[in-house]
Design a protein around this motif. Structure first.
Motif, mmCIF file in Angstrom:
data_model
loop_
_atom_site.group_PDB
_atom_site.id
_atom_site.type_symbol
_atom_site.label_atom_id
_atom_site.label_comp_id
_atom_site.label_asym_id
_atom_site.label_seq_id
_atom_site.Cartn_x
_atom_site.Cartn_y
_atom_site.Cartn_z
ATOM 1 N N ASN A 32 27.649 35.307 -104.492
ATOM 2 C CA ASN A 32 26.355 36.008 -104.527
ATOM 3 C C ASN A 32 26.600 37.472 -104.190
ATOM 4 O O ASN A 32 26.802 37.821 -103.030
ATOM 5 C CB ASN A 32 25.372 35.387 -103.537
ATOM 6 C CG ASN A 32 23.962 35.927 -103.697
ATOM 7 O OD1 ASN A 32 23.742 36.964 -104.333
ATOM 8 N ND2 ASN A 32 22.993 35.218 -103.130
ATOM 9 N N PRO A 33 26.567 38.325 -105.189
ATOM 10 C CA PRO A 33 26.861 39.746 -104.952
ATOM 11 C C PRO A 33 25.816 40.445 -104.077
ATOM 12 O O PRO A 33 26.058 41.549 -103.602
ATOM 13 C CB PRO A 33 26.867 40.342 -106.365
ATOM 14 C CG PRO A 33 26.056 39.396 -107.191
ATOM 15 C CD PRO A 33 26.303 38.049 -106.614
ATOM 16 N N ASN A 34 24.650 39.800 -103.862
ATOM 17 C CA ASN A 34 23.596 40.404 -103.022
ATOM 18 C C ASN A 34 23.776 40.109 -101.538
ATOM 19 O O ASN A 34 22.983 40.545 -100.719
ATOM 20 C CB ASN A 34 22.223 39.904 -103.466
ATOM 21 C CG ASN A 34 21.846 40.409 -104.844
ATOM 22 O OD1 ASN A 34 22.000 41.589 -105.127
ATOM 23 N ND2 ASN A 34 21.388 39.493 -105.694
ATOM 24 N N VAL A 35 24.794 39.329 -101.203
ATOM 25 C CA VAL A 35 25.053 38.972 -99.815
ATOM 26 C C VAL A 35 26.328 39.643 -99.342
ATOM 27 O O VAL A 35 27.372 39.564 -100.011
ATOM 28 C CB VAL A 35 25.176 37.441 -99.644
ATOM 29 C CG1 VAL A 35 25.501 37.089 -98.197
ATOM 30 C CG2 VAL A 35 23.895 36.750 -100.091
ATOM 31 N N ARG A 36 26.199 40.315 -98.175
ATOM 32 C CA ARG A 36 27.386 40.941 -97.594
ATOM 33 C C ARG A 36 27.642 40.331 -96.225
ATOM 34 O O ARG A 36 26.709 40.172 -95.422
ATOM 35 C CB ARG A 36 27.200 42.444 -97.469
ATOM 36 C CG ARG A 36 27.273 43.167 -98.806
ATOM 37 C CD ARG A 36 27.478 44.648 -98.619
ATOM 38 N NE ARG A 36 26.296 45.317 -98.080
ATOM 39 C CZ ARG A 36 26.264 46.607 -97.752
ATOM 40 N NH1 ARG A 36 27.352 47.350 -97.868
ATOM 41 N NH2 ARG A 36 25.160 47.147 -97.273
ATOM 42 N N LYS A 37 28.913 40.031 -95.954
ATOM 43 C CA LYS A 37 29.300 39.503 -94.659
ATOM 44 C C LYS A 37 29.749 40.660 -93.783
ATOM 45 O O LYS A 37 30.631 41.441 -94.173
ATOM 46 C CB LYS A 37 30.419 38.483 -94.816
ATOM 47 C CG LYS A 37 30.788 37.792 -93.508
ATOM 48 C CD LYS A 37 31.852 36.718 -93.744
ATOM 49 C CE LYS A 37 32.188 35.993 -92.453
ATOM 50 N NZ LYS A 37 33.217 34.944 -92.652
ATOM 51 N N LEU A 38 29.129 40.785 -92.581
ATOM 52 C CA LEU A 38 29.415 41.887 -91.676
ATOM 53 C C LEU A 38 30.161 41.327 -90.461
ATOM 54 O O LEU A 38 29.731 40.353 -89.854
ATOM 55 C CB LEU A 38 28.116 42.557 -91.220
ATOM 56 C CG LEU A 38 27.072 42.835 -92.316
ATOM 57 C CD1 LEU A 38 25.796 43.409 -91.706
ATOM 58 C CD2 LEU A 38 27.655 43.785 -93.361
ATOM 59 N N LEU A 39 31.261 41.963 -90.097
ATOM 60 C CA LEU A 39 32.110 41.464 -89.030
ATOM 61 C C LEU A 39 32.311 42.500 -87.941
ATOM 62 O O LEU A 39 32.500 43.690 -88.228
ATOM 63 C CB LEU A 39 33.480 41.058 -89.601
ATOM 64 C CG LEU A 39 33.476 39.972 -90.689
ATOM 65 C CD1 LEU A 39 34.879 39.747 -91.231
ATOM 66 C CD2 LEU A 39 32.912 38.676 -90.130
#
Length: 524
Positions: A56-63
């Motif tokens: 899903n290109p609209n979801v970003r995982k932030l770490l």
């Protein structure tokens, strides 16, 4: 230049300027719209690593050390998923949301929707608003409304109290809590506990509002109510609906009740019941108050007292009853006024005011007292009754003493004197001592059915002994007596009664009247 060419040039310039103006205006509008849209979106301020979701290109995982913002609120966490198309962020690990008004919400994980502005916090949740701290395991916080809801048990702990419930809500605008199910409030000052299922608590005014059955338990006793308020700071309570206070000394109940625990004061109104446990005394009335620290209590408005001892009951009735119970001073008094009425199996009486000394079991009757015992009537300016083992033992009458008894032929035997002392046995008069201005009228009978004559005697002091049922047994005249015997045929009406004779049997109280009829108090 040719006029035709000038006109053409003017039209070209006008068209060009109009187009340029349209582009500028629409460009600014589009820019403003983009800024507004950006302000509605959750924005990323910091993250050490960004990973795109390949599915899903609209979801970003932030770490690591993640910070996102939305409408003046800031969310911190260890990691998160930012759904840019849905304007949602799923935060994990040390999640902490600080709203624009300074309210802080922290939890193990948090799910924030930028469209609804609802934050769902889960696991070790802590909501902090100024001095208020709420702990729970699951909480939903509507930031537009400024209201937080919890459903899996919550607790407030501060320097003054601990408040717990199964479910509830908190309004950050009004600073009001609504607690539901298994509510428990514990005051740290004295360990007092409040238990209910419905409570509203204002963190500013410190007022707790009850709706439904509520118990307040402490070292000084228990309060039960179904509706009312309790100030956790001043420890004052105001209850509506049938309410009762129960402790080791007394039981107080009324349709409404005010209790100030700090000053040990309680006030009740409407169908008041006060039970003094030490003396087995029950008092009913329209209104009542108790000052426990001072050992004082007052019930007024159709007050009725019942003192139950050894299977018998002493009834006292008046408009007002005032009790003093100060053991260290040796004062244990009951005062009743006005229009006092008294009823016991062996005697009945009326007077304006009465004092009942519970220390030595003595009753004092003042202002036109009248007492009845087994067919006898006693009047005087004042009368005192001394009880022994809950039975009438001795009676003192002072000034204008007058004893009248009715015999089997309806004749009125009479004793008058300044003062009298009457002694009782088995609830009947056994002896009367007259001191000062003694006068006696006695009708001699044969076999309780034949009149023999009338004795009329005047003597300063005399002693009279009675047999059973108040029958005259013996008279002793202590000084020279002036005696007259009148045979039956010479008895005339004026001779049969002393001055101020008044047979007031119609005023004698009955048990049913004591219980049912109200007191009518003079308005003058």
């Amino acid at each position: 230049m040719h006029p035709f060419k000038l006109e053409k040039l003017f039209k070209i310039l006008t068209f060009a300027l109009g187009g340029l103006l349209w582009m500028i205006l629409n460009g600014n509008t589009a820019q403003a719209q983009n800024i507004a849209e950006d302000n509605e979106k959750i924005t990323l301020e910091r993250a050490e690593e960004l990973v795109k979701d390949q599915r899903n290109p609209n979801v970003r995982k932030l770490l690591r050390q993640v910070i996102v913002r939305h409408k003046g609120s800031v969310l911190y966490c260890d990691s998160a998923y930012l759904h840019e198309d849905k304007n949602i962020v799923d935060a994990f690990g040390n999640a902490r949301l600080i709203s624009e008004d300074g309210t802080q919400l922290s939890s193990d994980s948090m799910f924030y929707n930028g469209e609804t502005r609802i934050a769902r916090a889960r696991g070790d949740v802590l909501l902090v608003d100024q001095d208020m701290r709420l702990n729970t395991q699951a909480l939903d916080y509507n930031m537009d409304e400024g209201v937080a809801y919890y459903y899996a048990g919550g607790k407030i702990v501060d320097s003054e109290k601990t408040l717990e419930s199964q479910a509830g809500s908190y309004d950050t605008n009004s600073k009001i809590f609504y607690f539901r199910e298994d509510v428990e409030l514990i005051l740290r000052s004295d360990g007092r506990k409040v238990r209910t299922d419905d409570l509203k608590y204002n963190t500013i005014s410190k007022l707790a509002y009850f709706q439904g059955p509520t118990w307040i338990e402490g070292s000084n006793g228990t309060v039960y109510t179904e509706k009312g308020t309790f100030n956790t700071e001043t420890e004052a309570s105001n209850f509506q609906g049938r309410t009762r206070v129960d402790n080791k000394d007394y039981y107080l109940e009324g349709d409404s009740l005010y209790v100030d625990n700090a000053s040990n004061y309680g006030y009740a109104r409407g169908n008041v019941l006060l039970f003094a446990k030490l003396d087995s005394v029950i008092i009913n009335g329209d209104f009542g108050w108790v000052k426990r620290g001072d050992g004082e209590a007052k019930v007024y408005g159709n007050a009725l007292m019942r003192n139950i001892t050894q299977g018998d009951t002493l009834y006292l009735k008046a408009d007002t009853m005032y009790s003093i119970d100060q053991k260290e001073k040796g004062q244990r008094l009951m005062l009743t006024y006005p229009k006092t009425r008294i009823y016991k199996t062996e005697f009945q009486g009326i007077c304006d005011s009465l004092v009942y000394n519970r220390t030595d079991s003595t009753i004092y009757l003042f202002r036109d007292p009248v007492l009845w015992n087994e067919g006898s009537q006693i009047t005087a300016d004042s009368i005192s009754l001394q009880m022994s083992n809950n039975k009438l033992y001795r009676m003192n009458t002072r000034v204008n003493s007058y004893l009248i008894s009715l015999d089997s032929l309806s004749n009125y035997n009479q004793l008058k004197g300044k003062n009298m002392i009457a002694y009782f046995q088995d609830n009947q008069i056994r002896r009367v001592d007259v001191r000062g201005n003694g006068q006696n009228i006695y009708f001699a009978l044969e076999g309780d059915s034949i009149l023999v004559g009338m004795n009329r005697v005047e003597c300063s002091d005399m002693n009279i002994l009675f047999a059973e049922k108040n029958k005259l047994n013996k008279i002793s005249y202590l000084n020279k007596a002036d005696a007259v015997f009148v045979p039956p045929h010479e008895i005339e009406e004026p001779q049969t009664k002393f001055k101020n004779f008044s047979w007031r049997i119609d005023e004698k109280p009955t048990k049913s009247e004591m219980i049912t009829q109200p007191i009518l108090v003079r308005k003058d």
